[in-house]
Design a protein around this motif. Structure first.
Motif, PDB file in Angstrom:
ATOM      1  N   LEU A  43      -6.876   7.847  -2.683  1.00  0.00           N
ATOM      2  CA  LEU A  43      -6.863   8.083  -1.237  1.00  0.00           C
ATOM      3  C   LEU A  43      -5.918   7.101  -0.539  1.00  0.00           C
ATOM      4  O   LEU A  43      -5.147   7.482   0.352  1.00  0.00           O
ATOM      5  CB  LEU A  43      -8.281   7.964  -0.663  1.00  0.00           C
ATOM      6  N   LEU A  44      -5.967   5.839  -0.964  1.00  0.00           N
ATOM      7  CA  LEU A  44      -5.070   4.847  -0.367  1.00  0.00           C
ATOM      8  C   LEU A  44      -3.614   5.244  -0.602  1.00  0.00           C
ATOM      9  O   LEU A  44      -2.767   5.156   0.303  1.00  0.00           O
ATOM     10  CB  LEU A  44      -5.330   3.457  -0.965  1.00  0.00           C
ATOM     11  N   SER A  45      -3.343   5.727  -1.829  1.00  0.00           N
ATOM     12  CA  SER A  45      -1.971   6.137  -2.145  1.00  0.00           C
ATOM     13  C   SER A  45      -1.539   7.309  -1.254  1.00  0.00           C
ATOM     14  O   SER A  45      -0.406   7.345  -0.754  1.00  0.00           O
ATOM     15  CB  SER A  45      -1.917   6.500  -3.630  1.00  0.00           C
ATOM     16  N   LEU A  46      -2.459   8.272  -1.020  1.00  0.00           N
ATOM     17  CA  LEU A  46      -2.142   9.416  -0.156  1.00  0.00           C
ATOM     18  C   LEU A  46      -1.931   8.967   1.301  1.00  0.00           C
ATOM     19  O   LEU A  46      -1.033   9.452   1.989  1.00  0.00           O
ATOM     20  CB  LEU A  46      -3.270  10.449  -0.211  1.00  0.00           C
ATOM     21  N   LEU A  47      -2.791   8.028   1.741  1.00  0.00           N
ATOM     22  CA  LEU A  47      -2.640   7.522   3.114  1.00  0.00           C
ATOM     23  C   LEU A  47      -1.288   6.833   3.287  1.00  0.00           C
ATOM     24  O   LEU A  47      -0.615   7.018   4.299  1.00  0.00           O
ATOM     25  CB  LEU A  47      -3.757   6.516   3.436  1.00  0.00           C
ATOM     26  N   ARG A  48      -0.916   6.074   2.272  1.00  0.00           N
ATOM     27  CA  ARG A  48       0.377   5.369   2.345  1.00  0.00           C
ATOM     28  C   ARG A  48       1.521   6.378   2.370  1.00  0.00           C
ATOM     29  O   ARG A  48       2.459   6.245   3.152  1.00  0.00           O
ATOM     30  CB  ARG A  48       0.495   4.429   1.132  1.00  0.00           C
ATOM     31  N   MET A  49       1.401   7.394   1.514  1.00  0.00           N
ATOM     32  CA  MET A  49       2.423   8.449   1.472  1.00  0.00           C
ATOM     33  C   MET A  49       2.546   9.123   2.836  1.00  0.00           C
ATOM     34  O   MET A  49       3.638   9.367   3.339  1.00  0.00           O
ATOM     35  CB  MET A  49       1.984   9.516   0.457  1.00  0.00           C
ATOM     36  N   ALA A  50       1.362   9.437   3.434  1.00  0.00           N
ATOM     37  CA  ALA A  50       1.355  10.137   4.722  1.00  0.00           C
ATOM     38  C   ALA A  50       2.010   9.283   5.802  1.00  0.00           C
ATOM     39  O   ALA A  50       2.883   9.755   6.538  1.00  0.00           O
ATOM     40  CB  ALA A  50      -0.075  10.497   5.124  1.00  0.00           C
ATOM     41  N   THR A  51       1.606   8.020   5.889  1.00  0.00           N
ATOM     42  CA  THR A  51       2.173   7.178   6.963  1.00  0.00           C
ATOM     43  C   THR A  51       3.668   6.952   6.739  1.00  0.00           C
ATOM     44  O   THR A  51       4.444   6.986   7.692  1.00  0.00           O
ATOM     45  CB  THR A  51       1.445   5.815   7.074  1.00  0.00           C
ATOM     46  N   ASP A  52       4.069   6.758   5.455  1.00  0.00           N
ATOM     47  CA  ASP A  52       5.500   6.543   5.179  1.00  0.00           C
ATOM     48  C   ASP A  52       6.314   7.778   5.567  1.00  0.00           C
ATOM     49  O   ASP A  52       7.389   7.683   6.156  1.00  0.00           O
ATOM     50  CB  ASP A  52       5.723   6.240   3.690  1.00  0.00           C
ATOM     51  N   SER A  53       5.787   8.957   5.225  1.00  0.00           N
ATOM     52  CA  SER A  53       6.533  10.198   5.516  1.00  0.00           C
ATOM     53  C   SER A  53       6.609  10.451   7.022  1.00  0.00           C
ATOM     54  O   SER A  53       7.660  10.852   7.535  1.00  0.00           O
ATOM     55  CB  SER A  53       5.875  11.400   4.840  1.00  0.00           C
TER      56      SER A  53
END
Lengths: 165, 167
Positions: free
Chosen positions: A39-49
């Protein structure tokens, strides 16, 4: 339950807003929980994108329209001022009364009768005008005849009292 | 002068929120029309950009509630937003592009309040305090909305990426 608590902390974790103790707690949990780590990885991906979304240029057509907005506004306000001017109130009231009368005529049950009587009046008026016109013609004729007679009499007058011969 | 300084900012906020280029152009015009009408209400002691963005936010959310944009499709991501990535890794560039497409469409699944907070914080890169000032909310409420928005988008990303990769 632990995961729920940690998941609420993931957003401030990403923002670097956790206290050192809370951060250590999250780190410890992430090292043992695959789901929360994902989930943390997805959150990071989302905010970066989302951060990398480029700005879009508005079209030149839109910019031209935006430059014209103040003029549009002035025009609009002028028309409103024009409508609410106190000096125009009697005119607007008269127009409203006429409109009401006209709507009675248009949508009332006596439209045909009114039309008929108006028609009759128009015809009567027209025939009166024709008669007047004919009278005027005869008056013109008699006036011109009188004028001719007058001219002839003028010619026949001898101011010196001499004989024509 | 207002057009030169703020048209791009207003247009991008409208576009990111509504998802439609055409709609954003119409909204930007309406917002500028409203701005010229309300300029005399501006308090010179306040931050003009924050005041303007509050006006934009109010107008966008009001229109959203009246016209129910969530039922409409957002533009394709590539239509106006596609930017060439500068990395040397085509695979990660492709992945990044796919994520952006999913998130762009995913914004439509957020409620108007959460979407607005995400647009301001994540896409426009504003600080929590700035977002709070524009939204007229306490910073804590803004953080909570952004947290919820991020979690929803992460879930959408998870579901869609699973479909893309056939998981």
């Amino acid at each position: 339950m632990v995961c729920e608590k940690i998941q609420d902390l993931l957003s401030p974790y990403l923002d670097g807003e956790l206290t050192p103790e809370a951060k250590a707690e999250v780190d410890a949990h992430l090292s043992s929980c695959r789901e929360c780590a994902e989930l943390l990885s997805l959150l990071r991906m989302a905010t970066d994108s989302l951060t990398a979304f480029p700005d879009v240029e508005p079209s030149p057509d839109l910019t031209a329209k935006l430059y014209a907005v103040p003029a549009r506004k002035k025009k609009f306000r002028f028309s409103l001022d024009f409508l609410v001017k106190p000096s125009l109130q009697p005119v607007l009231t008269a127009a409203a009364v006429l409109l009401v009368i006209f709507s009675f005529y248009m949508f009332g049950p006596y439209k045909k009768d009114i039309d008929k009587s108006v028609n009759r009046q128009i015809h009567r008026g027209y025939s009166q005008i024709e008669r007047l016109y004919a009278k005027a013609g005869s008056v013109t004729d008699s006036l011109s005849a009188t004028a001719e007679n007058f001219l002839v009499s003028l010619k026949n007058i001898n101011p010196l009292g001499k004989n024509e011969e | 002068m207002l057009v030169d300084m703020y048209s791009k900012k207003v247009f991008n906020m409208a576009y990111q929120f509504s998802g439609s280029y055409q709609e954003a152009e119409d909204l930007t015009q309406d917002i500028f029309f409203k701005l010229y009408h309300q300029l005399d209400k501006y308090d010179f002691e306040k931050n003009f950009t924050a005041w303007l963005l509050t006006l934009v936010k109010n107008y966008l959310i009001d229109m959203y509630r009246r016209t129910k944009w969530e039922k409409r499709q957002r533009d394709d991501f590539d239509k106006h937003l596609h930017a060439v990535s500068g990395t040397d890794n085509p695979e990660s560039d492709f992945q990044e592009g796919e994520n952006k497409k999913i998130l762009w469409q995913g914004l439509n699944h957020l409620s108007s309040d959460i979407r607005m907070a995400i647009v301001l914080k994540e896409i426009q890169g504003k600080k929590y305090e700035e977002v709070a000032e524009i939204l007229g909310l306490p910073v804590g409420t803004v953080k909570s909305r952004i947290n919820r928005g991020r979690l929803q988008l992460a879930k959408i990303l998870h579901d869609k990426r699973g479909k893309i990769h056939g998981l």
